[in-house]
Write a protein that holds these residues in place. Structure first.
Motif, short mmCIF file in Angstrom:
data_model
loop_
_atom_site.label_atom_id
_atom_site.label_comp_id
_atom_site.label_asym_id
_atom_site.label_seq_id
_atom_site.Cartn_x
_atom_site.Cartn_y
_atom_site.Cartn_z
N PHE A 198 0.87 -1.17 0.09
CA PHE A 198 -0.08 0.08 -0.17
C PHE A 198 0.82 1.46 -0.18
N LYS A 199 2.34 1.18 0.08
CA LYS A 199 3.06 2.22 0.00
C LYS A 199 2.38 3.50 1.08
N VAL A 200 2.54 3.12 2.46
CA VAL A 200 1.74 4.09 3.32
C VAL A 200 2.85 4.72 4.17
N ALA A 201 4.14 4.37 4.21
CA ALA A 201 4.99 4.95 5.25
C ALA A 201 5.11 6.48 5.27
N ARG A 202 4.94 6.99 4.14
CA ARG A 202 5.04 8.72 4.27
C ARG A 202 3.71 9.29 4.61
N PRO A 203 2.54 8.87 3.99
CA PRO A 203 1.48 9.37 4.36
C PRO A 203 1.16 9.25 6.06
N LEU A 204 1.85 7.90 6.63
CA LEU A 204 1.62 7.46 7.78
C LEU A 204 2.16 8.56 8.88
N ARG A 205 3.57 8.64 8.51
CA ARG A 205 4.23 9.74 9.11
C ARG A 205 3.84 11.26 9.04
N GLY A 206 3.14 11.56 8.15
CA GLY A 206 2.55 13.01 7.93
C GLY A 206 1.53 12.99 9.04
N ILE A 207 0.66 11.78 9.08
CA ILE A 207 -0.27 11.91 9.92
C ILE A 207 0.05 11.90 11.31
N LEU A 208 0.80 11.18 11.68
CA LEU A 208 1.41 10.92 13.05
C LEU A 208 1.94 12.09 13.48
N ASN A 209 2.54 12.95 12.73
CA ASN A 209 3.49 14.12 12.98
C ASN A 209 2.62 15.37 12.98
N LYS A 210 1.46 15.35 12.26
CA LYS A 210 0.60 16.56 12.00
C LYS A 210 0.21 17.26 13.34
N VAL A 211 0.66 18.67 13.40
CA VAL A 211 0.41 19.36 14.58
C VAL A 211 -1.04 19.88 14.76
N PHE A 212 -1.65 19.79 15.94
CA PHE A 212 -2.90 20.33 16.33
C PHE A 212 -2.86 21.34 17.16
N PRO A 213 -3.53 22.61 17.12
CA PRO A 213 -3.86 23.46 18.13
C PRO A 213 -4.79 23.02 19.01
N ASP A 214 -4.52 23.43 20.40
CA ASP A 214 -5.56 22.95 21.38
C ASP A 214 -6.25 24.30 22.10
N VAL A 216 -11.02 20.20 7.73
CA VAL A 216 -10.31 20.56 8.59
C VAL A 216 -8.95 19.94 8.56
N PHE A 217 -8.52 18.78 8.38
CA PHE A 217 -7.39 18.21 8.21
C PHE A 217 -6.65 18.87 7.21
N ILE A 218 -7.13 19.01 5.99
CA ILE A 218 -6.34 19.41 4.94
C ILE A 218 -6.09 21.08 5.19
N GLN A 219 -7.05 21.85 5.66
CA GLN A 219 -6.84 23.44 5.82
C GLN A 219 -6.05 23.68 6.94
N LYS A 220 -5.82 22.41 7.91
CA LYS A 220 -5.30 22.91 9.10
C LYS A 220 -6.39 23.61 10.17
N HIS A 221 -6.42 23.32 11.29
CA HIS A 221 -7.21 24.05 12.32
C HIS A 221 -6.65 25.44 12.28
N ARG A 266 1.91 17.36 18.35
CA ARG A 266 1.71 16.38 17.29
C ARG A 266 0.39 15.67 17.63
N PHE A 267 -0.28 15.15 16.42
CA PHE A 267 -1.34 14.27 16.39
C PHE A 267 -1.20 13.23 17.25
N PHE A 268 -0.21 12.35 17.06
CA PHE A 268 -0.04 11.13 18.00
C PHE A 268 1.21 11.49 18.99
N PRO A 269 1.10 10.95 20.31
CA PRO A 269 0.20 10.21 20.99
C PRO A 269 -0.63 11.14 21.92
N ARG A 270 -0.27 12.34 22.10
CA ARG A 270 -1.07 13.00 23.10
C ARG A 270 -2.47 13.53 22.77
#
Ligand code: HEM
Ligand code: FES
Lengths: 379, 533
Positions: free
Chosen positions: B23-39, B232-237, B254-258
């Motif tokens: 499935f060639k997921v390594a890069r998108p996976l990394r992107g999702i794991l690392n995506k930064v979310f404001p709280d 919301v994901f694409i445009q970022k919060h 970062r999205f993961f883990p906290r």
């Protein structure tokens, strides 16, 4: 986007090879972050010295919450299978079964609360706190990219070359139109029903109720009955009293005839006189000698506003109140609306008494019953 | 034997490789794991809506296994004795069975209803948050429009669900709905008869509403929610302004883990609240209302709370019926058309156009990723307050009979108060909110210019008193602080926000600690030396 894959490193930092087996996890993570233009600017473990009392306390709290989750879940299952959940029958009033649902909700809520708090405490109190900064890219696609996309689309358009083929263009338009029409016509047509076409007798449903002798009673006036189908004599309604009555036709007391319920009122002498004096004000009610029978009057219960049963009768003021939007109708003035959103009177049913002494409707309502609509005859 | 033993340690890596080869997921996976979310707490409102929607899907699917929408009449012979032997529709009977004869069915039914109420409430509060912080501005207009559609879909979904059990309240609601449909000019009777398959109530409406409620609307809701959250994901919060936060970055975790853990925990809490409410608080006890009969309604019958504002607008509407003749025929537009068809129409179109109207008014074409504090945009905030107060007057009027009854006020007085309030309160809300916003702004500016109030009053040699301020910026040669720029973000207003000590006595409502007793007069010189260390 190519920027993400860049391996060139600014500020003289060393390029990192993520496949290098000697790297720590943290170093690999940071290389990934760098490529995603993310920087962790602040990173702080919650307990810089591991194993302190404070940390142990938080660990114990998480363990306790998880335990709570498990215990409450077990309690839930026990209650669920217990005999509490299966009595033979239910009555009003307190019995054991009354505890079943609250206990289920309480234990399930507690269990979910336990796991939810455990996760939250674990995440907030045990995992390091960080501040990370990621760059956004607010600019749209590059001019190049846009030009390339536009050109590609343009070329695809030219491959069709529909401009040069007027025959196909026309046919396509027609075909598309036809299919589109079919796509609309079929579902709409399946649902569509002529509102004013009723039974084979040709009675317009919006103008016909269960009181219609021709449509439902072989031309004989329809008797008034109670919900249990017993016919009504004038003596059954005391002076100043009222009763909800239904047409004595098949299904007359059911929702089959949802526009037929009528409120039969036995007015006091002076009120009846007031009403008789007012009959001419609303000529429909005075047709062939008036619609009342002695001191009895019958109004449609279906509110002329939106169709709720206007059923709260206030004896003192002779008002009928509709509980849905509080329209008020004055009984002694042909049920004229005197307050609230309803704009039209409750239709009056012409009543009389048959040879056996039972109350009947002399004919159907003279106007359309219930809420108004665009083409409603204004009579 | 030995050679075939699975190497457990290498298993995760091997699996990961196997997955990536396919499935060639390594890069998108990394992107999702690392995506930064404001709280921020206010960003959780949308989540409450999302989580209650999930609970709705779970509980609803369970109920669908037992519910039967048929309107054919049966004699009830279930275990609820007071209704035994009564004629009722299959729909009502199966709702009773779900409540009494399916083990645990009542909890699930009540959870479903509470989740629905929470769902719409969360949507509305979420929408207010988006509006008052300007989060709908470019590039997020699409999500604002999708959001409004979601609101109306949720409203319809709720109404359809409320109609299904065919108890006295469902039937009354449906009957009013026919009254509303009938009022639509020209096509009213056609629409009504087509939907009901004839005159109200007919035999098919519940079957149709059932499919609408369990399939059509949920499907569209699910699709739109997916798009909503993907955007919301694409445009970022959006994020609040503040130190280090700019229009072109996201500051958070970062999205993961906290972040994900917080979300998961929060989901469980929302679920827990719904479960506890479903068990502990009775809602829609249909067995007390009885089956729907066209002639029966009880005083104080109320729709679900989110329908009440339309009920209110209907109640306040004066009795205006328009009649006119076209080509010798009389036609009419019933009064109920305005508050129940036209008003919702306006309430849909106007907000949808709002982001564009505002951008046009401000000649604003730029991208906005920073949320605005309500006080910093006084006009918008005031407009919002106006809309909210309009809504609240309608909402209260939707229960005006209950209020009149409970507080012994005349019903007619309540109606008139609502009519007048609807015209007077919103402009008043506009004016007051505008003043408050400007006032708050002004105070922020004062603090930036002069510093924080310390509560210390100094008496000058000439007898005058001055209040001492703690400047926020370095002072110049004359001891005057430099004026700090206004950055649309929280300004510290208390000394302990600047690191001064907190209150010496703990406790919010009343002190937890005993305050120190008044001191004795200082001990004589000698003693003092002894005690001081
Ligand atoms: C089915 C109901 C809804 C669900 C499940 C839902 C869910 C969410 C979630 C999870 C988010 C991200 C976090 C947040 O900002 O709260 C979000 C963002 C957003 N929602 Fe909703 N929402 C719903 C209805 C609405 C409504 C009614 C509106 C407005 C009319 C709306 C407008 C927005 C906008 C503009 C954002 C982006 C916010 C930002 O980036 O600051 N949503 N929604
Ligand atoms: S239905 Fe009677 S007042 Fe609205």
């Amino acid at each position: 986007m190519s920027t993400h894959e860049t391996t060139e490193v600014p500020d003289g930092a060393k390029a990192v090879d993520p496949t290098d087996p000697n790297l720590t996890y943290r170093e690999v993570l940071e290389e990934g972050l760098r490529r995603d233009e993310i920087e962790i600017v602040h990173y702080e473990p919650q307990f810089p010295v591991p194993g302190t009392k404070a940390e142990k306390r938080v660990e114990r709290l998480v363990a306790f919450l998880l335990l709570l989750c498990g215990l409450a879940a077990i309690a839930f299952v026990v209650i669920y299978v217990s005999p509490l959940g299966q009595p033979e029958e239910y009555h009003f009033g307190s019995n054991n079964w009354d505890w079943f649902t609250p206990l289920l909700g309480f234990t399930l809520g507690l269990s979910l609360f336990g796991i939810g708090m455990a996760i939250l405490v674990y995440g907030k109190k045990l995992l390091p706190h960080e501040i990370a900064v990621q760059q956004r890219h607010n600019d749209p696609s590059s001019p190049d990219d846009r030009a390339l996309a536009a050109g590609t689309l343009g070329f695809i358009g030219s491959e069709f070359n529909i401009q040069r083929r007027p025959l196909i263009k026309g046919a396509l338009g027609l075909g598309g139109l036809g299919l589109g029409a079919a796509a609309v016509v079929v579902p709409v047509g399946m649902l569509l029903k002529d509102p004013h076409k009723g039974d084979p007798g040709g009675h317009d449903p919006y103008m016909t109720t269960g009181w219609n002798p021709e449509a439902f009673n072989n031309g004989k006036p329809v008797r008034m009955v109670r919900e249990d189908h017993t016919p009504v004599r004038p003596e059954d309604v005391s002076t100043g009293g009222q009763m909800t009555v239904f047409p004595d036709v098949p299904g007359g007391t059911t929702n089959e005839h949802a526009d037929s319920p009528v409120l039969l009122i036995h007015l006091r002498d002076e009120d009846a006189q007031t009403l008789r004096d007012n009959l001419h004000k609303y000529p429909v009610n005075a047709m062939d000698g008036g619609s009342m029978w002695n001191n009895f009057v019958a109004y449609s219960k279906i509110c002329t506003h939106a169709g709720c049963p206007a059923s709260l009768y206030e004896q003192q003021t002779n008002r009928l109140l509709c509980p849905c939007h509080q329209s008020q109708f004055l009984i002694t003035d042909n049920a004229k609306p005197i307050f609230g959103p309803a704009a039209r009177r409750l239709p009056m049913l012409a009543i009389g008494v048959d040879d056996e002494g039972f109350l009947v409707a002399r004919r159907d309502f003279d106007v359309s019953v219930g809420p108004a609509y665009w083409e409603r005859p204004s009579k | 034997m030995k050679r075939r033993k699975v190497d457990l340690k290498a298993l995760p890596g091997a699996t990961a490789n196997a997955v990536d080869e396919r499935f060639k997921v390594a890069r998108p996976l990394r992107g999702i794991l690392n995506k930064v979310f404001p709280d921020h707490w206010s960003f959780l409102l949308g989540e409450i809506a999302l989580f209650s929607f999930i609970v709705l899907l779970l509980t609803g699917t369970f109920m669908a296994l037992f519910f039967d929408p048929s309107m054919t009449e049966v004699k009830y012979d279930g275990s609820y004795t007071p209704l035994r032997g009564q004629e009722m529709s299959h729909a009502y009977a199966s709702s009773l069975d779900l409540s009494f004869d399916v083990r645990g069915g009542l909890v699930v039914r009540q959870m479903h209803h509470w989740a629905a109420l929470l769902f719409v409430a969360a949507i509305i509060v979420h929408m207010f948050r988006i509006f008052f912080t300007g989060a709908y501005r470019k590039p997020r207009e699409t999500n604002w429009i999708i959001g409004l559609l979601l609101f109306w879909l949720a409203f319809l979904e709720g109404f359809a669900g409320y109609s299904l059990p065919d108890d006295a309240l469902s039937g009354t609601g449906l009957r009013i709905a026919t009254g509303i449909m009938l009022s639509i000019p020209v096509i009213g009777t056609w629409v009504t008869s087509s939907l009901f398959g004839g005159e109200f109530p007919g035999h098919v409406i519940l079957d149709r509403l059932y499919i609408v409620h369990v399939f059509l609307i949920p499907l569209v809701l699910l699709a739109l929610i997916t798009i909503h959250i993907t955007l919301v994901f694409i445009q970022k919060h959006t994020q609040w302004p503040g130190p280090g936060r700019t229009n072109s970055n996201v500051v958070g975790e970062r999205f993961f883990p906290r972040y994900v853990m917080k979300q998961a925990g929060f989901f469980m809490l929302v679920f827990a609240v719904i479960a506890a409410m479903g068990g502990l608080f009775q809602i829609n006890p249909i067995w007390l209302f009885g089956p729907y009969r066209a002639a029966v309604v009880s005083a104080g019958s109320q729709p679900d709370w989110y329908v009440m504002f339309l009920d209110g607008s209907t109640r306040l509407m004066p009795a205006w019926e328009l009649t006119f003749s076209i080509a010798g025929h009389q036609y009419m537009i019933p009064g109920i058309f305005w508050p129940t068809v036209v008003l919702p129409g306006i309430l849909t179109v106007l907000p949808m156009a709002w982001p564009f109207i505002e951008a046009r008014k401000n000649k604003d074409k730029s991208i906005h990723n920073l949320a605005q504090r309500p006080r910093d945009v006084p006009q918008r905030t005031a407009l919002g307050a106006m809309a909210v107060s309009f809504y609240i007057v309608l909402l209260i009027s939707g229960g005006n009979d209950i209020i009149a009854d409970k507080f012994h006020i005349s019903l007619n007085a309540m109606t008139w108060a609502g009519r007048i309030g609807l015209l007077v309160i919103p402009p008043l809300a506009y004016y007051i909110t505008h003043r408050i916003a400007l006032g708050l702004q002004q105070h922020d500016r004062e603090v930036l210019a002069h510093g924080v109030e310390t509560g210390i009053i100094k008496r000058l040699p000439n007898g005058a008193f001055v209040e001492i301020h703690q400047p926020l910026a370095p002072v110049d040669d004359h001891g005057h602080p430099e004026e700090l720029p206004y950055v649309n973000w929280t300004v510290p207003k208390k000394m302990n926000r600047l690191g001064a000590l907190g209150p010496a006595i703990r406790g919010f409502f009343k002190p937890i600690e005993v305050p120190v007793k008044p001191q004795l007069p200082p001990a004589p010189e000698k003693e003092r030396e002894k005690t001081s260390v």
